[in-house]
Write a protein that holds these residues in place. Sequence first.
Motif, short mmCIF file in Angstrom:
data_model
loop_
_atom_site.label_atom_id
_atom_site.label_comp_id
_atom_site.label_asym_id
_atom_site.label_seq_id
_atom_site.Cartn_x
_atom_site.Cartn_y
_atom_site.Cartn_z
N CYS A 1 -7.10 -10.97 -4.18
CA CYS A 1 -7.28 -9.52 -3.92
C CYS A 1 -6.70 -8.62 -5.16
O CYS A 1 -7.23 -7.66 -5.63
CB CYS A 1 -6.51 -9.08 -2.69
SG CYS A 1 -7.45 -9.65 -1.03
N ASN B 1 -8.62 -5.93 -7.28
CA ASN B 1 -7.99 -4.63 -6.80
C ASN B 1 -8.63 -4.37 -5.36
O ASN B 1 -8.94 -3.30 -4.83
CB ASN B 1 -8.37 -3.56 -7.93
CG ASN B 1 -7.92 -3.37 -8.78
OD1 ASN B 1 -6.64 -3.67 -9.10
ND2 ASN B 1 -8.62 -3.09 -10.11
N GLN C 1 -15.58 -0.24 1.97
CA GLN C 1 -13.90 -0.69 1.59
C GLN C 1 -13.75 -2.03 2.02
O GLN C 1 -13.72 -1.98 3.39
CB GLN C 1 -13.00 0.41 2.03
CG GLN C 1 -11.76 0.17 1.66
CD GLN C 1 -10.58 1.40 1.74
OE1 GLN C 1 -11.36 2.27 2.03
NE2 GLN C 1 -9.20 1.01 1.75
N VAL D 1 -11.19 -4.95 3.15
CA VAL D 1 -9.63 -5.06 3.42
C VAL D 1 -9.55 -6.63 3.84
O VAL D 1 -10.10 -6.74 5.00
CB VAL D 1 -9.11 -4.23 4.33
CG1 VAL D 1 -7.68 -4.24 4.80
CG2 VAL D 1 -9.54 -2.70 4.06
N ASN E 1 0.13 6.73 -0.82
CA ASN E 1 0.03 5.74 -1.80
C ASN E 1 -0.94 6.17 -3.03
O ASN E 1 -1.47 5.32 -3.72
CB ASN E 1 -0.83 4.64 -1.12
CG ASN E 1 -2.01 4.97 -0.53
OD1 ASN E 1 -2.39 6.32 -0.64
ND2 ASN E 1 -2.75 4.32 0.56
N PRO F 1 0.87 -1.29 0.03
CA PRO F 1 0.01 0.09 -0.08
C PRO F 1 0.93 1.27 0.22
O PRO F 1 0.24 2.23 -0.40
CB PRO F 1 -0.87 -0.07 1.18
CG PRO F 1 0.07 -0.91 2.20
CD PRO F 1 0.68 -2.04 1.36
N GLN G 1 -1.50 1.54 7.59
CA GLN G 1 -1.49 1.10 6.11
C GLN G 1 -2.49 1.59 5.53
O GLN G 1 -2.61 1.64 4.23
CB GLN G 1 -1.58 -0.17 6.20
CG GLN G 1 -0.39 -1.31 6.94
CD GLN G 1 0.90 -0.92 5.98
OE1 GLN G 1 1.03 -1.15 4.89
NE2 GLN G 1 1.63 -0.28 6.81
N GLN H 1 -7.81 -4.32 -1.40
CA GLN H 1 -6.57 -3.88 -0.36
C GLN H 1 -6.38 -5.06 0.66
O GLN H 1 -7.27 -5.74 0.98
CB GLN H 1 -6.66 -2.46 0.39
CG GLN H 1 -5.48 -2.21 1.08
CD GLN H 1 -5.53 -0.63 1.50
OE1 GLN H 1 -6.44 -0.21 1.17
NE2 GLN H 1 -4.37 -0.47 2.03
#
Length: 720
Positions: free
Chosen positions: A670, A674, A633, A635, A128, A106, A717, A676
């Motif tokens: 992942c 795309n 989002q 993760v 990033n 990242p 991160q 994270q």
Amino acid sequence: MDNDKQALATDKLATLPLDHNWYQELASNFELLQQYLNKFDELADEVNSDQSRQSADLKKKLTDMQQQMNNKINRITRGADTDAIKEIIANLQSSNSGVSMGQTYPVKALVSSFGGANFNSLDLYWTNDYLTFRPINKTVLAGTGTNVRDPSVAYFAGKFWVAYTWGVYWTTDLVNFHHLVLPRIEAGTNNWAPEWVVDGDNVYLLASAGSYEIWDSQADYKGYWCQFDPNLMTFTAWSALDYTNPTGIATNIDNTMVKFNGSWWLAMKDEYHYGQADYAPKIQLYRGANVTGHFEYVTDIPFTQQCEGPSLVVVDNQLYCFADGFASYSTWRMSSLDGMTWANEVEVKASDRSRTQHFTVLPLSDIKAATTVQQAVAYYLPETAGSGIASLRTSAPHLALHDGVNDLYPIQGVEYYYYLPSGQTEPVTALVNLHMDRNRGYSQIHFCIEEEQQSSTIQLNHNGAFVPPDGADNWQLHTPNQIVTLMTAGSDDGWNNDSAGPYQIINGGDQSDVETIKMGFLTDSFGIYIGGIKRNYIDYLSSDLSRHSCNVEATRDTIGSTRLTQASDRSDSFCERISKFQPDLDYLFIQGGTNDWGANMPLGGLGDTKTTSFYGAIDYLIKQAFAKLPTTQLVFITPTYRSDMASGKNAENGQGATQTDYIQAIKTVCAKYNVQYIELGAVIGIYPWLNGSSLTVDGLHPNQIGHQRIARAIVSQLGL
């Protein structure tokens, strides 16, 4: 013995990523060597039976040699021979694979700037997206006083190098810096802003020098270069940079250079008429075939701001020029596809609102370098509130207030969180006097009374550093868990060391104005409380973010021994539980995988969609999240290694797969979508065979410190 020849497991240790799989390959090599060493027994027997050819002394030497080698191999394969491991790691070659860090890490770039109390400290940031700079650390390097100006950062020869006005530092970890003397360009001149240029195995420094500070037709400021040998750590003599200035007047400073589309591109600031009414600084762009020239003028990069300290960077086949908008204390970026036509002027900001002066942006194309930056990000987050190095770290160091008078001296560029600790037996009144002696530029601080302090008070007194609303004598905070934010806009002329203006309240703690972040956690036993711990990483994460002017609503689905993969022996797989989460989540963290390895769940391969294989389960979870949680989002958090793996060759489970295979599966799927991920083991540094007793309760599950590291890794991160 010739009939028993067997190849080593690998002869490419120096080019493999430094992870657990690398360690296993190393151990496999030694196991093969062990087989050959066992032949010493047979040879020793031959020596014993044929005294005419060999003596008893030789037998003893061979036996001793075998024992020494056996002991050495056993220490290495157990991970106990730290000296050998350190030496091997130290001699690993840097990767030149050109792997895109955007897919694996990242952290895409490291940024060096300067600021601080006197605008002279080294500020390190990461980014990033090349638009937001997030702080890593802001300290004045030891041995330089307050003189780390115009820092340029580069990575070569396995080290990070910082050149500044006027000297050089190198570091392998971005924590411990070592100084080098940089020869001056020319006696009697001002030497400014050295900038690294790396051309394969050749390393150069660019810089500016001149003696007339009148910035007119008599000016003699121009570019110079020298070459640097990183092995001998020596510099060649400085030479004038070969270029043709279209103005014909030597007013060039702040060199930066990068290779793009087969040519070398040089950008410099033109300082003509500095300090006069018609002063209009420009960032000039030149092009040449070699680092040392000759360079021909191409164009002025059309920033609408007055800019200096340019940094040329190549990102995704585009040429970026970053620049310090010194007149407005701002930062800007423009881009070009051919170097000739420039567009898309956008403002670039530091997440802590600090000014980034004369900065260098370093894309991280080396895996080892990117890993070091990630580890530095986690290292510099404060572990102990207000003590030791934590007082110099960013991300709001937590400083406790006490009953009575508290004199506070905040520093520009460091965002502080001052609090009254919970657990007081009697009402506490913290009288706060702010001071600006060490503060210049933009700065932000926070105050809070922690829970269970219903009768306590924080009183901010009116003085030259703080102006309460309506000019009152003081301003008081009584409500627990209500965060009050103060900010100063800073002085207009930091170069003259003017103190910043007084702090003013910009957020009075109205809870309706506080951002709420909704987080979901789909986890195995890492999300519960193993080994008597009182708080896990979810608690630490919620607490840390709540102290940064936002509330966290955590939705947890955490069940021990659960797996991502679906199987008939259980009905609580991650695939069966993901539907419980609501679509209003800001983040969904999926943390697991160690139980899939331990339960011998089929690994499968990329393209699998059946939930009965590990690859298929990951694919299913991602698609379910995309469909049911379209604005969330997602993760993934990969599993850490476990000490019970050490007994098996390459730590294979019943499927013949290693945990590294399961970690790689998460990373691969992942990357396909795309999504994270956080490679937890690499970021937090839990290596159960060496530090498991310090960071885990049982060789797998984190202890309190381990959970704190996980929380800090998520914060760093994701740039929260």
